[in-house]
Motif scaffolding. Structure first.
Motif, PDB file in Angstrom:
ATOM      1  N   VAL A 109     112.069 -12.410  42.062  1.00 11.36           N
ATOM      2  CA  VAL A 109     111.031 -11.807  42.898  1.00 11.36           C
ATOM      3  C   VAL A 109     110.063 -12.918  43.285  1.00 11.36           C
ATOM      4  N   CYS A 110     109.880 -13.118  44.582  1.00 11.93           N
ATOM      5  CA  CYS A 110     109.139 -14.272  45.090  1.00 11.93           C
ATOM      6  C   CYS A 110     107.797 -13.837  45.665  1.00 11.93           C
ATOM      7  N   ALA A 130     111.241  -3.159  44.622  1.00 10.97           N
ATOM      8  CA  ALA A 130     111.982  -4.148  45.409  1.00 10.97           C
ATOM      9  C   ALA A 130     113.066  -4.807  44.568  1.00 10.97           C
ATOM     10  N   ALA A 131     112.736  -5.151  43.319  1.00 10.73           N
ATOM     11  CA  ALA A 131     113.720  -5.770  42.431  1.00 10.73           C
ATOM     12  C   ALA A 131     114.876  -4.816  42.139  1.00 10.73           C
ATOM     13  N   LEU A 197     105.503  -3.604  60.437  1.00  9.48           N
ATOM     14  CA  LEU A 197     104.873  -4.006  59.184  1.00  9.48           C
ATOM     15  C   LEU A 197     104.549  -5.492  59.219  1.00  9.48           C
ATOM     16  N   TRP A 198     103.529  -5.894  58.457  1.00  5.13           N
ATOM     17  CA  TRP A 198     103.261  -7.320  58.315  1.00  5.13           C
ATOM     18  C   TRP A 198     104.348  -7.980  57.474  1.00  5.13           C
ATOM     19  N   ASN A 199     104.748  -9.161  57.868  1.00  8.08           N
ATOM     20  CA  ASN A 199     105.719  -9.947  57.110  1.00  8.08           C
ATOM     21  C   ASN A 199     104.966 -10.692  56.001  1.00  8.08           C
ATOM     22  N   SER A 200     105.025 -10.180  54.781  1.00  3.56           N
ATOM     23  CA  SER A 200     104.174 -10.662  53.695  1.00  3.56           C
ATOM     24  C   SER A 200     104.662 -11.950  53.047  1.00  3.56           C
ATOM     25  N   GLY A 201     105.982 -12.182  53.066  1.00  7.08           N
ATOM     26  CA  GLY A 201     106.529 -13.284  52.277  1.00  7.08           C
ATOM     27  C   GLY A 201     106.847 -12.899  50.850  1.00  7.08           C
ATOM     28  N   ILE A 202     106.885 -11.591  50.561  1.00 10.54           N
ATOM     29  CA  ILE A 202     107.344 -11.088  49.263  1.00 10.54           C
ATOM     30  C   ILE A 202     108.830 -10.790  49.384  1.00 10.54           C
ATOM     31  N   PHE A 203     109.636 -11.385  48.509  1.00 17.01           N
ATOM     32  CA  PHE A 203     111.083 -11.209  48.561  1.00 17.01           C
ATOM     33  C   PHE A 203     111.632 -10.861  47.190  1.00 17.01           C
ATOM     34  N   ALA A 204     112.749 -10.129  47.189  1.00 17.74           N
ATOM     35  CA  ALA A 204     113.493  -9.862  45.957  1.00 17.74           C
ATOM     36  C   ALA A 204     114.977  -9.886  46.291  1.00 17.74           C
TER      37      ALA A 204
END
Length: 349
Positions: A109-110, A130-131, A197-204
């Motif tokens: 999870v980033c 998300a994970a 949606l806003w592109n947050s930069g949160i990734f899983a």
């Protein structure tokens, strides 16, 4: 599910001059709370993974400072990039490292080290979902923030069709229809109205799934990753710089988006602090020894010197020993123009 937290903590934050320096960039500064931003980030993530499954990706120059800030981190978990090479290279290396330690099914999870989060429990719950989605669907999952305003400083995500088999409420997880780079004001207003949606930069994602997509889609990174093996210096010497959004997500058919609403803010400029800091009775966001009279809408950060405001509005004032910078909240987003024009002896005293 074996979960890893990965924090991107590179860069020097030039838009936070004169406080942010290469030796003490914004992620190591107490900009939102009384603690450094990286400290707040690690505290938010701590319940979901122990220090031995937490990676911090940063500049080589900051490794010692980060280990001093968080001594529970194993030294090998602070990945010191020899040179900046973009988020795709950083996250590819993190994924390969995690795969070697815990196998391709481990989920990473980033997040970034320089965010303000209003609702921490909701933030943690969203990252957990998300994970779980990444683990069960083998997709690359990004968290898109429900916008609170049409903001031209963020990229946007258009949600597509719902994935009913994904964990969570029906329709909560959707395919990504497209990514949109930073728009102008009119387009941002329309996209917010249309449900972007806003592109947050949160990734899983499972690390094996990310590495598969890089192998198939990202020639800027894959050859260097294969050739380097476990040699970090060789990888960063050879890899081409590219963002993860461009190098993987915009090219992949396996990207899903989960909407998040937890008071997220990308603290990118001094003016942003007016959104995330507490205000006084005159709507000023102030930190340090300050006093204001008949003044409103100002952002003040004072270290080691007193700042007094009288009869002024919507300013940014940053004061440290030997230097005071004054601008407006409107101009604070474009400090690069100031830094480029400034004599070196003032810019780097």
């Amino acid at each position: 599910m074996i979960r890893w937290n990965v924090v991107l903590a590179g860069g020097i934050g030039s838009r936070f001059w004169p406080l942010s320096t290469p030796a003490r960039p914004k992620q190591l500064l107490p900009l939102v709370t009384d603690a450094p931003m990286l400290r707040d980030t690690l505290d938010r993530l701590r319940p979901s993974a122990p220090p031995e499954r937490t990676l911090v990706l940063t500049n080589a120059e900051l490794r010692d400072a980060i280990l001093a800030l968080e001594p529970t981190l194993p030294p090998e978990n602070v990945v010191a990039e020899p040179r900046p090479a973009g988020t795709c290279a950083a996250l590819a290396w993190a994924a390969s490292l995690i795969a070697r330690r815990d196998g391709p099914e481990a989920v990473m999870v980033c997040t970034h080290a320089d965010w303000a989060i209003g609702d921490v429990p909701q933030f943690r719950d969203t990252l957990d979902r998300a994970a779980e989605t990444a683990a069960t669907t083998h997709a690359l999952v990004t968290v898109g923030i429900v916008p609170s305003r049409p903001d031209t400083g963020f990229g946007y995500i258009q949600p597509g069709t719902a994935i009913e088999s994904a964990p969570g409420a029906a329709g909560e997880v959707r395919r990504v229809a497209r990514f949109v780079e930073k728009p102008d004001q009119a387009r941002a207003t329309q996209m917010v109205a249309d449900g972007f949606l806003w592109n947050s930069g949160i990734f899983a994602w499972r690390v094996g799934d990310l590495l598969e997509e890089i192998a198939a889609l990202t020639p800027e990174v894959q050859p260097a990753l294969v050739a380097a093996g476990t040699n970090l210096e060789r990888f960063f010497a050879d890899v081409q710089s590219i963002a993860i959004d461009v190098g993987v997500l915009e090219r992949s058919a396996r990207v899903l988006v989960l909407a998040g609403q937890f008071g997220w803010d990308d603290v990118g400029t001094w003016a942003a602090l007016h959104r995330v800091r507490q205000h006084d009775g005159q709507d000023n966001a102030m930190s340090g020894p300050t006093y204001a009279l008949a003044a409103s809408g100002n952002v003040v950060h004072a270290e080691g010197t007193q700042v007094v405001l009288y009869g002024v509005n919507d300013l940014v004032v940053v004061a440290r020993e030997g230097l005071v910078m004054v601008t407006t909240r409107e101009h604070a987003a474009n400090l690069k123009t100031l830094l480029d024009a400034m004599p070196a002896e003032v810019r780097e005293p």
